[in-house]
Design a protein around this motif. Sequence first.
Motif, short mmCIF file in Angstrom:
data_model
loop_
_atom_site.label_atom_id
_atom_site.label_comp_id
_atom_site.label_asym_id
_atom_site.label_seq_id
_atom_site.Cartn_x
_atom_site.Cartn_y
_atom_site.Cartn_z
N THR A 1 0.83 -1.21 0.00
CA THR A 1 0.00 0.00 0.00
C THR A 1 0.86 1.25 0.00
O THR A 1 0.62 2.19 -0.77
CB THR A 1 -0.95 -0.01 1.21
N LEU A 2 1.90 1.27 0.85
CA LEU A 2 2.78 2.43 0.91
C LEU A 2 3.52 2.63 -0.42
O LEU A 2 3.68 3.76 -0.88
CB LEU A 2 3.77 2.29 2.07
N ARG A 3 3.97 1.55 -1.03
CA ARG A 3 4.66 1.67 -2.33
C ARG A 3 3.73 2.24 -3.39
O ARG A 3 4.13 3.09 -4.19
CB ARG A 3 5.20 0.31 -2.77
N ALA A 4 2.50 1.76 -3.41
CA ALA A 4 1.54 2.27 -4.40
C ALA A 4 1.23 3.74 -4.15
O ALA A 4 1.16 4.54 -5.10
CB ALA A 4 0.25 1.44 -4.35
N LEU A 5 1.08 4.12 -2.89
CA LEU A 5 0.81 5.52 -2.56
C LEU A 5 2.01 6.40 -2.89
O LEU A 5 1.85 7.54 -3.33
CB LEU A 5 0.43 5.66 -1.09
N GLU A 6 3.20 5.88 -2.68
CA GLU A 6 4.41 6.62 -3.04
C GLU A 6 4.49 6.79 -4.56
O GLU A 6 4.77 7.88 -5.06
CB GLU A 6 5.65 5.89 -2.51
N ARG A 7 4.21 5.74 -5.28
CA ARG A 7 4.22 5.79 -6.75
C ARG A 7 3.21 6.80 -7.28
O ARG A 7 3.48 7.52 -8.23
CB ARG A 7 3.90 4.41 -7.32
N ASP A 8 2.05 6.88 -6.62
CA ASP A 8 1.00 7.81 -7.04
C ASP A 8 1.25 9.24 -6.58
O ASP A 8 0.47 10.14 -6.88
CB ASP A 8 -0.36 7.35 -6.51
N GLY A 9 2.32 9.44 -5.81
CA GLY A 9 2.65 10.79 -5.37
C GLY A 9 1.88 11.26 -4.15
O GLY A 9 1.86 12.45 -3.85
N LEU A 10 1.27 10.33 -3.42
CA LEU A 10 0.47 10.70 -2.26
C LEU A 10 1.23 10.59 -0.94
O LEU A 10 0.87 11.22 0.04
CB LEU A 10 -0.79 9.83 -2.20
N VAL A 11 2.27 9.76 -0.93
CA VAL A 11 3.08 9.54 0.27
C VAL A 11 4.54 9.70 -0.09
O VAL A 11 4.98 9.31 -1.17
CB VAL A 11 2.82 8.12 0.84
N GLU A 12 5.27 10.30 0.84
CA GLU A 12 6.73 10.45 0.68
C GLU A 12 7.42 9.55 1.69
O GLU A 12 7.04 9.51 2.86
CB GLU A 12 7.13 11.90 0.93
N ARG A 13 8.43 8.84 1.23
CA ARG A 13 9.20 7.92 2.06
C ARG A 13 10.58 8.52 2.25
O ARG A 13 11.25 8.87 1.28
CB ARG A 13 9.30 6.58 1.34
#
Length: 134
Positions: A59-71
């Motif tokens: 989920t975090l990877r997908a959100l990061e890919r979509d630009g919604l979460v920064e890691r």
Amino acid sequence: MQVDDAERARLCHARQILDRVGDKWTIEVVHKLGWHDTLRFTELQRAIGGISQRMLTATLRALERDGLVERTVHPVVPPRVDYRLTDLGRTLLSTVCQLMAWAVDHADDIDEARAAYDDRAGTREGLSAPARPR
């Protein structure tokens, strides 16, 4: 109303985005991150009951890919990784909070409706559910 190919493509793309942001784990992750500036992976996992490490990672990877979460990976031993909503992710937060509030406010209503339906359909007490139309 006729829809041209360009509009059909835009709607299809929008459905793909809704599939991502409407996923139950995505809603939970965005909601939890919205209440904190940053969270570590383990903090996020503890805050979201029932999510596996594998599902949270995906989920975090997908959100990061979509630009919604920064890691952010911090160069320490052991490695420390923080997650936060991006500016784009924050634009989704109010909608997610409204949806979560609605779900909490109407959980009892939904439970009552389900029980009434199950009673009418004969699915309570272990009886099989009726076949769904296709």
